[in-house]
Design an enzyme around this catalytic site. Structure first.
Site, PDB file in Angstrom:
ATOM      1  N   ASP A  66       5.877 -61.670   1.952  1.00 10.21           N
ATOM      2  CA  ASP A  66       5.362 -60.846   0.848  1.00 10.21           C
ATOM      3  C   ASP A  66       4.196 -59.973   1.295  1.00 10.21           C
ATOM      4  O   ASP A  66       3.424 -59.481   0.471  1.00 10.21           O
ATOM      5  CB  ASP A  66       4.972 -61.733  -0.349  1.00 10.21           C
ATOM      6  CG  ASP A  66       3.778 -62.607  -0.037  1.00 10.21           C
ATOM      7  OD1 ASP A  66       3.424 -62.736   1.164  1.00 10.21           O
ATOM      8  OD2 ASP A  66       3.183 -63.153  -0.988  1.00 10.21           O
TER       9      ASP A  66
ATOM     10  N   HIS B  26      -2.201 -41.347  24.560  1.00 11.50           N
ATOM     11  CA  HIS B  26      -2.133 -42.076  23.292  1.00 11.50           C
ATOM     12  C   HIS B  26      -2.484 -43.548  23.469  1.00 11.50           C
ATOM     13  O   HIS B  26      -1.893 -44.416  22.820  1.00 11.50           O
ATOM     14  CB  HIS B  26      -0.752 -41.893  22.640  1.00 11.50           C
ATOM     15  CG  HIS B  26      -0.532 -40.492  22.178  1.00 11.50           C
ATOM     16  ND1 HIS B  26       0.693 -39.879  22.184  1.00 11.50           N
ATOM     17  CD2 HIS B  26      -1.401 -39.561  21.719  1.00 11.50           C
ATOM     18  CE1 HIS B  26       0.568 -38.628  21.752  1.00 11.50           C
ATOM     19  NE2 HIS B  26      -0.695 -38.414  21.461  1.00 11.50           N
TER      20      HIS B  26
ATOM     21  N   ASP C 149     -11.678 -41.015  20.823  1.00 10.44           N
ATOM     22  CA  ASP C 149     -11.018 -40.084  19.890  1.00 10.44           C
ATOM     23  C   ASP C 149     -10.921 -40.839  18.572  1.00 10.44           C
ATOM     24  O   ASP C 149     -10.000 -41.636  18.360  1.00 10.44           O
ATOM     25  CB  ASP C 149      -9.643 -39.683  20.435  1.00 10.44           C
ATOM     26  CG  ASP C 149      -8.987 -38.590  19.590  1.00 10.44           C
ATOM     27  OD1 ASP C 149      -9.418 -38.385  18.437  1.00 10.44           O
ATOM     28  OD2 ASP C 149      -8.029 -37.961  20.070  1.00 10.44           O
TER      29      ASP C 149
ATOM     30  N   ASP D 192     -11.460 -35.451  12.780  1.00  6.82           N
ATOM     31  CA  ASP D 192     -10.794 -35.725  14.066  1.00  6.82           C
ATOM     32  C   ASP D 192     -11.758 -35.336  15.175  1.00  6.82           C
ATOM     33  O   ASP D 192     -11.915 -34.159  15.476  1.00  6.82           O
ATOM     34  CB  ASP D 192      -9.488 -34.909  14.119  1.00  6.82           C
ATOM     35  CG  ASP D 192      -8.636 -35.238  15.335  1.00  6.82           C
ATOM     36  OD1 ASP D 192      -9.021 -36.124  16.128  1.00  6.82           O
ATOM     37  OD2 ASP D 192      -7.579 -34.593  15.484  1.00  6.82           O
TER      38      ASP D 192
ATOM     39  N   HIS E 269      -1.953 -31.080  26.906  1.00  4.15           N
ATOM     40  CA  HIS E 269      -1.692 -31.056  25.454  1.00  4.15           C
ATOM     41  C   HIS E 269      -2.234 -29.764  24.844  1.00  4.15           C
ATOM     42  O   HIS E 269      -2.880 -28.972  25.522  1.00  4.15           O
ATOM     43  CB  HIS E 269      -2.281 -32.306  24.774  1.00  4.15           C
ATOM     44  CG  HIS E 269      -3.751 -32.496  24.995  1.00  4.15           C
ATOM     45  ND1 HIS E 269      -4.696 -31.765  24.323  1.00  4.15           N
ATOM     46  CD2 HIS E 269      -4.441 -33.343  25.795  1.00  4.15           C
ATOM     47  CE1 HIS E 269      -5.897 -32.153  24.694  1.00  4.15           C
ATOM     48  NE2 HIS E 269      -5.783 -33.102  25.600  1.00  4.15           N
TER      49      HIS E 269
ATOM     50  N   HIS F 123      -5.013 -27.975  16.356  1.00  2.00           N
ATOM     51  CA  HIS F 123      -4.034 -28.174  15.287  1.00  2.00           C
ATOM     52  C   HIS F 123      -4.762 -28.050  13.959  1.00  2.00           C
ATOM     53  O   HIS F 123      -5.971 -28.252  13.886  1.00  2.00           O
ATOM     54  CB  HIS F 123      -3.324 -29.538  15.417  1.00  2.00           C
ATOM     55  CG  HIS F 123      -4.252 -30.733  15.490  1.00  2.00           C
ATOM     56  ND1 HIS F 123      -4.825 -31.306  14.376  1.00  2.00           N
ATOM     57  CD2 HIS F 123      -4.712 -31.449  16.542  1.00  2.00           C
ATOM     58  CE1 HIS F 123      -5.578 -32.343  14.748  1.00  2.00           C
ATOM     59  NE2 HIS F 123      -5.538 -32.446  16.059  1.00  2.00           N
TER      60      HIS F 123
ATOM     61  N   HIS G 272      -2.954 -34.149  11.609  1.00  2.00           N
ATOM     62  CA  HIS G 272      -2.211 -32.980  12.108  1.00  2.00           C
ATOM     63  C   HIS G 272      -1.659 -32.315  10.858  1.00  2.00           C
ATOM     64  O   HIS G 272      -0.541 -32.595  10.421  1.00  2.00           O
ATOM     65  CB  HIS G 272      -1.080 -33.393  13.052  1.00  2.00           C
ATOM     66  CG  HIS G 272      -1.569 -34.070  14.298  1.00  2.00           C
ATOM     67  ND1 HIS G 272      -0.815 -34.918  15.056  1.00  2.00           N
ATOM     68  CD2 HIS G 272      -2.780 -34.015  14.922  1.00  2.00           C
ATOM     69  CE1 HIS G 272      -1.522 -35.350  16.098  1.00  2.00           C
ATOM     70  NE2 HIS G 272      -2.714 -34.824  16.028  1.00  2.00           N
TER      71      HIS G 272
ATOM     72  N   GLU H 228      -9.846 -28.959  21.009  1.00  2.00           N
ATOM     73  CA  GLU H 228      -9.881 -30.220  21.765  1.00  2.00           C
ATOM     74  C   GLU H 228      -9.335 -30.124  23.184  1.00  2.00           C
ATOM     75  O   GLU H 228      -8.357 -30.778  23.530  1.00  2.00           O
ATOM     76  CB  GLU H 228      -9.136 -31.312  20.981  1.00  2.00           C
ATOM     77  CG  GLU H 228      -7.747 -30.933  20.487  1.00  2.00           C
ATOM     78  CD  GLU H 228      -7.085 -32.102  19.760  1.00  2.00           C
ATOM     79  OE1 GLU H 228      -6.979 -33.190  20.344  1.00  2.00           O
ATOM     80  OE2 GLU H 228      -6.673 -31.912  18.598  1.00  2.00           O
TER      81      GLU H 228
ATOM     82  N   TYR I 287      -7.965 -34.191  32.689  1.00  2.00           N
ATOM     83  CA  TYR I 287      -7.568 -35.579  33.002  1.00  2.00           C
ATOM     84  C   TYR I 287      -7.293 -35.677  34.507  1.00  2.00           C
ATOM     85  O   TYR I 287      -6.428 -34.962  35.027  1.00  2.00           O
ATOM     86  CB  TYR I 287      -6.330 -35.961  32.181  1.00  2.00           C
ATOM     87  CG  TYR I 287      -6.562 -35.693  30.706  1.00  2.00           C
ATOM     88  CD1 TYR I 287      -7.224 -36.626  29.903  1.00  2.00           C
ATOM     89  CD2 TYR I 287      -6.197 -34.472  30.131  1.00  2.00           C
ATOM     90  CE1 TYR I 287      -7.488 -36.355  28.569  1.00  2.00           C
ATOM     91  CE2 TYR I 287      -6.460 -34.197  28.798  1.00  2.00           C
ATOM     92  CZ  TYR I 287      -7.108 -35.138  28.021  1.00  2.00           C
ATOM     93  OH  TYR I 287      -7.385 -34.865  26.704  1.00  2.00           O
TER      94      TYR I 287
ATOM     95  N   ARG J 251     -12.236 -35.462  27.228  1.00  2.00           N
ATOM     96  CA  ARG J 251     -11.808 -34.560  26.144  1.00  2.00           C
ATOM     97  C   ARG J 251     -12.972 -34.435  25.181  1.00  2.00           C
ATOM     98  O   ARG J 251     -13.701 -35.427  24.974  1.00  2.00           O
ATOM     99  CB  ARG J 251     -10.562 -35.109  25.424  1.00  2.00           C
ATOM    100  CG  ARG J 251     -10.139 -34.274  24.232  1.00  2.00           C
ATOM    101  CD  ARG J 251      -8.726 -34.553  23.694  1.00  2.00           C
ATOM    102  NE  ARG J 251      -8.555 -35.860  23.071  1.00  2.00           N
ATOM    103  CZ  ARG J 251      -7.908 -36.869  23.609  1.00  2.00           C
ATOM    104  NH1 ARG J 251      -7.359 -36.751  24.811  1.00  2.00           N
ATOM    105  NH2 ARG J 251      -7.784 -38.019  22.987  1.00  2.00           N
TER     106      ARG J 251
ATOM    107  N   GLU K 278     -13.728 -32.818  21.210  1.00  2.00           N
ATOM    108  CA  GLU K 278     -12.986 -32.301  20.050  1.00  2.00           C
ATOM    109  C   GLU K 278     -13.900 -32.165  18.838  1.00  2.00           C
ATOM    110  O   GLU K 278     -14.553 -33.136  18.432  1.00  2.00           O
ATOM    111  CB  GLU K 278     -11.840 -33.269  19.709  1.00  2.00           C
ATOM    112  CG  GLU K 278     -11.049 -32.874  18.476  1.00  2.00           C
ATOM    113  CD  GLU K 278      -9.828 -33.762  18.235  1.00  2.00           C
ATOM    114  OE1 GLU K 278      -9.836 -34.928  18.678  1.00  2.00           O
ATOM    115  OE2 GLU K 278      -8.888 -33.284  17.578  1.00  2.00           O
TER     116      GLU K 278
HETATM  117  N1  GLY Z   1      -6.574 -37.781  17.287  1.00  2.00           N
HETATM  118  C1  GLY Z   1      -5.388 -37.062  17.327  1.00  2.00           C
HETATM  119  C2  GLY Z   1      -5.599 -35.726  17.835  1.00  2.00           C
HETATM  120  O1  GLY Z   1      -6.644 -35.443  18.391  1.00  2.00           O
HETATM  121  O2  GLY Z   1      -4.816 -34.851  17.676  1.00  2.00           O
HETATM  122 MN    MN Z   2      -8.446 -36.438  18.046  1.00  2.00          MN
HETATM  123 MN    MN Z   3      -6.894 -33.600  17.217  1.00  2.00          MN
END
Ligand code: GLY
Ligand code: MN
Ligand code: MN
Length: 430
Positions: free
Chosen positions: A41, A246, A263, A274, A355, A359, A366, A384, A388, A397, A399
């Site tokens: 449950d 990730h 992050d 973010d 990457h 975004h 996102h 961001e 690496y 990184r 951001e």
């Molecule tokens: N934390 C997810 C991104 O930076 O897009």
């Molecule tokens: Mn992020």
């Molecule tokens: Mn992000």
């Protein structure tokens, strides 16, 4: 809810923007999310579907919003269906919205119990010609479960085969991408809570601390500031873990001489923040770490300045790639031949920065937002960049979240979160 109630004027305006784009004689339906099961449950904590929240402010399960701007009777232009509440439910599950409260939250005058949905919907569908269905067209979507919205779509197409179908998602992508002032304030609030968490952990970080201890400190600070917690699964990655983009296990011990990539963002009232910061475990960047750090910061600052009305997302990424390429040459990671011989579809810089740079950010981390049309004021983007370098056991990184303005460079919602290397060192060594 932990957050302060949001003025329903925001949701009224959001609905007006949606309805202005609907075809004549059309109905649009938005469903809440399910409560997802774990087993036996047990269930996951409820997370409202961001579209019904955006259009109504209703933050509970088993709710439906119906919009029908051309309804014959004006009381049927906007209808909310909520789960019937009673004393028994109030005792076992806590308070749910009654009809008056549902009106107060959403600004919608007509509220029915969910059990009346089929009857009311059938009646209105006999007036309507078009039904707007809310499919998920996010560019990164990958959903294996069937949502409540998906179930409704299947049933509706089966029960009403003679109606024309239209898509809600393109309208939502467009209107949710450009934020209202109240939304920017809510995102700012989420960023401010993230700032508190970051300042808190700066005092705790030292060689030997575990990544999950830092996760716990962030969460403590977030919840005591009326956040539900993390806006997304946090990445607390020391040493080479930072090179796993990730990495979310957050299970390792932080070693003297390594960096930690954080992050992490708080949510507030379903709005995200973010943030990424990268800091030295021992409170002092070594020379090489500092060189790479300053290169990432430079790319971040230059990229930020490109986020102005009219910029195209794809062109922006190409321009950021050029700045990054020049920094990577400066760091000795690329040479001119690498760049001359590069594959245009996967330029040389991607070896170290694989990457995207930005975004949309908002109710979803996102977030929705048009990506093929020029940027507009009041869009909120992350910036961001990262570098690496597994061979050097470091991944950096940085951001921030920024708002596009019509006054030149964007407004940084994370302007108060320390990012300058020396400021971070000072705070860590206080
Ligand atoms: N934390 C997810 C991104 O930076 O897009
Ligand atoms: Mn992020
Ligand atoms: Mn992000």
């Amino acid at each position: 809810m932990k957050y302060e109630q949001i003025n329903s004027e925001l949701f009224k305006r959001n609905r007006a923007k949606f309805m202005a784009q609907m075809k004549p004689m059309s109905i649009a339906i938005f469903n809440s999310n399910d409560i997802y099961p774990i087993g036996a449950d047990s269930t996951m904590p409820f997370q409202q579907h961001r579209d019904i929240f955006y259009l109504s402010g209703v933050d509970q399960e088993e709710s439906i919003l119906l919009l029908f701007p051309d309804a014959y009777d004006k009381i049927n232009k906007e209808i909310l269906f909520v789960r019937e509440t009673n004393e028994h439910i109030a005792i076992w599950e806590g308070e749910k919205l009654d009809k008056t409260q549902a009106t107060e939250v959403s600004g919608i005058q007509t509220v029915h119990w969910l059990t009346d949905f089929d009857k009311v919907f059938f009646n209105l569908m006999t007036e309507a010609e078009v039904i707007y269905l809310n499919t998920n067209e996010h560019y990164r979507q990958s959903v294996e479960t069937q949502t409540r919205e998906d179930r409704f779509i299947i049933k509706c197409k089966n029960d009403y085969p003679a109606h024309q179908v239209a898509k809600s998602n393109p309208i939502l992508q467009q209107i949710r991408g450009v934020k209202e002032p109240e939304e920017i304030n809510l995102i700012q609030k989420a960023c401010d809570i993230t700032e508190k968490g970051f300042r808190r952990i700066l005092k705790y970080v030292k060689p030997g601390i575990w990544e999950y201890e830092l996760e716990a400190e962030f969460l403590h600070e977030f919840i005591r500031n009326r956040s539900k917690g993390f806006a997304y699964t946090p990445i607390i990655a020391s040493g080479n873990n930072a090179n796993v983009l990730h990495y979310i296990e957050n299970k390792n011990q932080c070693k003297n001489g390594d960096l930690i990539l954080l992050d992490v963002g708080a949510e507030y009232a379903n709005y995200s923040s973010d943030m990424t910061r990268t800091i030295p475990v021992n409170g002092k960047f070594n020379k090489r770490q500092r060189q790479v750090y300053d290169a990432v910061l430079k790319v971040k600052n230059e990229a930020t300045n490109m986020l102005v009305p009219g910029t195209l997302w794809a062109d922006y990424h190409k321009e950021v790639g050029k700045v990054m390429t020049s920094e990577l040459i400066g760091l000795g990671l690329l040479d001119k031949a690498d760049v001359q011989n590069e594959n245009k579809d996967w330029p040389a810089y991607k070896k170290y920065f694989m990457h995207g740079t930005s975004h949309h950010m908002g109710l979803d981390t996102h977030d929705y937002g048009e990506l093929k049309k020029p940027m507009k004021p009041n869009m909120v983007f992350t910036v961001e960049p990262g570098i690496y370098i597994p061979d050097e056991k470091m991944g950096i990184r940085l951001e921030d979240d920024v708002v596009i303005t019509d006054k030149g460079s964007p407004f940084n919602l994370m302007r108060n979160i320390p990012i300058d290397a020396e400021e971070i060192e000072d705070l860590m060594n206080k």
